[in-house]
Design an enzyme around this catalytic site. Structure first.
Site, PDB file in Angstrom:
ATOM      1  CD  GLU A 141      -3.499   3.059  -1.830  1.00 32.09           C
ATOM      2  OE1 GLU A 141      -3.219   2.043  -1.163  1.00 32.09           O
ATOM      3  OE2 GLU A 141      -2.978   3.332  -2.922  1.00 32.09           O
ATOM      4  CG  ASP A 142      -2.325  -0.355   2.631  1.00 35.53           C
ATOM      5  OD1 ASP A 142      -2.291   0.304   1.563  1.00 35.53           O
ATOM      6  OD2 ASP A 142      -1.876  -1.507   2.715  1.00 35.53           O
ATOM      7  CG  ASP A 156       6.539   2.577  -0.750  1.00 30.76           C
ATOM      8  OD1 ASP A 156       7.218   3.292  -0.010  1.00 30.76           O
ATOM      9  OD2 ASP A 156       7.003   1.583  -1.330  1.00 30.76           O
ATOM     10  CG  PHE A 176       8.739  -2.832   4.790  1.00 31.15           C
ATOM     11  CD1 PHE A 176       8.497  -2.581   3.440  1.00 31.15           C
ATOM     12  CD2 PHE A 176       7.993  -3.802   5.433  1.00 31.15           C
ATOM     13  CE1 PHE A 176       7.523  -3.290   2.751  1.00 31.15           C
ATOM     14  CE2 PHE A 176       7.015  -4.515   4.753  1.00 31.15           C
ATOM     15  CZ  PHE A 176       6.785  -4.262   3.405  1.00 31.15           C
ATOM     16  NE  ARG A 190      -2.261  -9.142   4.467  1.00 29.56           N
ATOM     17  CZ  ARG A 190      -1.848  -8.334   3.505  1.00 29.56           C
ATOM     18  NH1 ARG A 190      -1.901  -7.030   3.680  1.00 29.56           N
ATOM     19  NH2 ARG A 190      -1.387  -8.814   2.373  1.00 29.56           N
TER      20      ARG A 190
HETATM   21  P1  IMP Z   1       3.383   1.746  -4.127  1.00 31.14           P
HETATM   22  O1  IMP Z   1       2.796   1.327  -5.430  1.00 31.14           O
HETATM   23  O2  IMP Z   1       4.867   1.651  -4.134  1.00 31.14           O
HETATM   24  O3  IMP Z   1       2.900   3.074  -3.604  1.00 31.14           O
HETATM   25  O4  IMP Z   1       3.012   0.626  -3.084  1.00 31.14           O
HETATM   26  C1  IMP Z   1       1.799   0.429  -2.619  1.00 31.14           C
HETATM   27  C2  IMP Z   1       1.687  -0.912  -1.936  1.00 31.14           C
HETATM   28  O5  IMP Z   1       2.954  -1.434  -1.516  1.00 31.14           O
HETATM   29  C3  IMP Z   1       0.894  -0.762  -0.681  1.00 31.14           C
HETATM   30  O6  IMP Z   1      -0.486  -0.859  -0.927  1.00 31.14           O
HETATM   31  C4  IMP Z   1       1.440  -1.879   0.177  1.00 31.14           C
HETATM   32  O7  IMP Z   1       0.756  -3.080  -0.082  1.00 31.14           O
HETATM   33  C5  IMP Z   1       2.882  -2.037  -0.248  1.00 31.14           C
HETATM   34  N1  IMP Z   1       3.825  -1.340   0.655  1.00 31.14           N
HETATM   35  C6  IMP Z   1       4.599  -0.278   0.393  1.00 31.14           C
HETATM   36  N2  IMP Z   1       5.332   0.102   1.453  1.00 31.14           N
HETATM   37  C7  IMP Z   1       4.997  -0.751   2.438  1.00 31.14           C
HETATM   38  C8  IMP Z   1       5.395  -0.871   3.825  1.00 31.14           C
HETATM   39  O8  IMP Z   1       6.205  -0.121   4.405  1.00 31.14           O
HETATM   40  N3  IMP Z   1       4.823  -1.889   4.500  1.00 31.14           N
HETATM   41  C9  IMP Z   1       3.921  -2.749   3.959  1.00 31.14           C
HETATM   42  N4  IMP Z   1       3.511  -2.658   2.692  1.00 31.14           N
HETATM   43  C10 IMP Z   1       4.046  -1.673   1.934  1.00 31.14           C
HETATM   44 MG    MG Z   2       1.735  -6.035   0.756  1.00 33.79          MG
END
Ligand code: IMP
Ligand code: MG
Length: 175
Positions: free
Chosen positions: A99-100, A103, A152, A165
């Site tokens: 995972e990148d 969140d 963010f 990106r």
């Molecule tokens: P989650 O489901 O809220 O954990 O979000 C996961 C996805 O939201 C990640 O794989 C990212 O694509 C996007 N995301 C969440 N926070 C950020 C951020 O700070 N920058 C860029 N993408 C984010």
């Molecule tokens: Mg995204």
């Protein structure tokens, strides 16, 4: 046109390299001789995946899965779907999700549940970054790179509405 967003470096490319090396060392220790499938979540994990696997010296397979969760902006829609699935059989395999960012955790938990149903031999999570202040559901990260503030971030694969990106550093997108 909205004004040009301001970017502030949070983690430099050198810090990222050091952290990816540290993660690779941990993963090398655990997966030696096991031929795992590394599953990257598109699109954000592509750069991390590319750097990480070059530091892994054991046989492995690479897969990508594409999920839809986010709209164009910064907030999760909360509704997640598999847009592009896997080509490899996961049953009985050692699976490591790449995972990148974690969140809210909703995407990760969805994917881990989806994969668990396919009965892998083992299932672990490696995340380059973690934003614990935003968590809505608990997630155990087995290999973690950086903990982020509640900001963010973009760069090193992470986007804001498909922008940034390509930045080699991880930057905070200022309000
Ligand atoms: P989650 O489901 O809220 O954990 O979000 C996961 C996805 O939201 C990640 O794989 C990212 O694509 C996007 N995301 C969440 N926070 C950020 C951020 O700070 N920058 C860029 N993408 C984010
Ligand atoms: Mg995204």
């Amino acid at each position: 046109m909205s004004p040009q967003p301001k970017l502030r470096i949070l983690f430099t490319r050198d810090e990222i390299e050091t952290t990816v090396r540290k993660l690779a060392a941990e993963i090398r220790k655990d997966y030696q001789g096991r031929r795992p499938i590394l599953i990257g979540i598109l699109k954000g994990s592509f750069m991390f995946m590319a750097d990480l696997i070059r530091l892994l010296d054991f046989p492995l397979e690479v897969e990508f899965i594409r999920l839809s969760s986010y709209g164009g902006g910064r907030e999760s829609s909360g509704e997640i779907k598999v847009v592009q699935g896997l080509r490899s059989e996961v049953r009985g395999r050692d699976v490591l999700v790449i995972e990148d960012i974690v969140d809210t955790g909703l995407t990760t938990v969805f994917l881990l549940d989806y994969l668990r149903k396919k009965k892998p031999a083992s299932l672990k999570l490696c995340a380059l970054t973690d934003k614990p202040s935003r968590r809505q559901v608990p997630v155990t990260i087995d290999y973690l790179g950086f903990t982020l503030p509640n900001k963010f971030v973009v760069g090193y694969g992470l986007d804001w509405d498909e922008n940034f990106r390509n930045l080699p550093d991880i930057c905070i997108l200022e309000e």
